[in-house]
Design a protein around this motif. Structure first.
Motif: not given
Length: 209
Positions: A89-90, A92
């Motif tokens: 989810a975090d 790139r």
């Protein structure tokens, strides 16, 4: 969901074939840092679920539907495959939206060197070619690539040295098959436009557009 940015190349250690299914054992290195049972790993672009982990080997079952739509059934012990874990989810978003649900198989019909780049021309059937557009995205064996040229029955991509060195494309030859996944956005647009009501002003207002 995946991005089409390959993390590493894995090696098929064993294949156990059933009547219409198979179980793969795949050796790798980098992806095991946080890999867990039940996780998804794009293997040559095919979304597979990890069913067992033993050291640096993970196992995955392949259903008949997957075997019929991809080239995984043609592989053997020692075959190399592109690997990518599902996008965190975090993370790139370096490529494009890749679901890992293969649309079909294409065939490499030419490989041409162009200074530092390598051009691959790939033929595919009409069901795949209808979604292929120049400068659009396509996943080839799980690799997020930009379509450089489109003809009626084939399309071409131009590969930079880094992509070639980090994926199995460098081992491909003319006549080899590759897994293809069209850009999902085009398929969604076609679905919306083919609804009986179509896209109207009322439809957009009702759906808060």
């Amino acid at each position: 969901m995946f991005t089409g940015i390959i993390e590493e190349i894995g090696t098929i250690k064993s294949i156990k074939k059933g009547a219409t299914s198979a179980n793969l054992a795949i050796a790798a290195n980098q992806i095991f840092s946080d890999l867990k049972l039940g996780d998804s790993v794009a293997t040559n672009g095919v979304c597979l679920t990890v069913t067992k982990i033993s050291g640096n080997i993970f196992y995955a079952d392949i259903m008949n539907e997957t075997l019929s739509k991809s080239n995984l059934g043609n592989f053997h012990t020692g075959s190399l495959v592109n690997l990518e874990r599902a996008m965190p989810a975090d993370g790139r978003f370096g490529g494009h939206i890749v679901s890992g649900h293969i649309d079909g198989v294409g065939k490499i019909c030419s490989i041409t060197k162009d200074d530092i780049a390598i051009w691959y021309k790939i033929s595919a059937d009409k069901a795949i070619m209808r979604y292929v557009v120049a400068k659009g995205s396509i996943a080839i064996d799980g690799i997020s690539l930009t379509v450089a040229a489109v003809e009626r029955n084939d399309f071409a991509v131009s590969i930079i040295p880094h992509t070639l060195s980090q994926t199995t494309l460098k081992n491909k030859r003319i006549g080899d098959t590759v897994n293809l996944e069209n850009d999902i956005i085009g398929k969604y647009i076609e679905k919306f436009l083919s609804t009986p009501r179509g896209i109207t002003k009322d439809f957009l207002l009702q759906n808060e557009f």
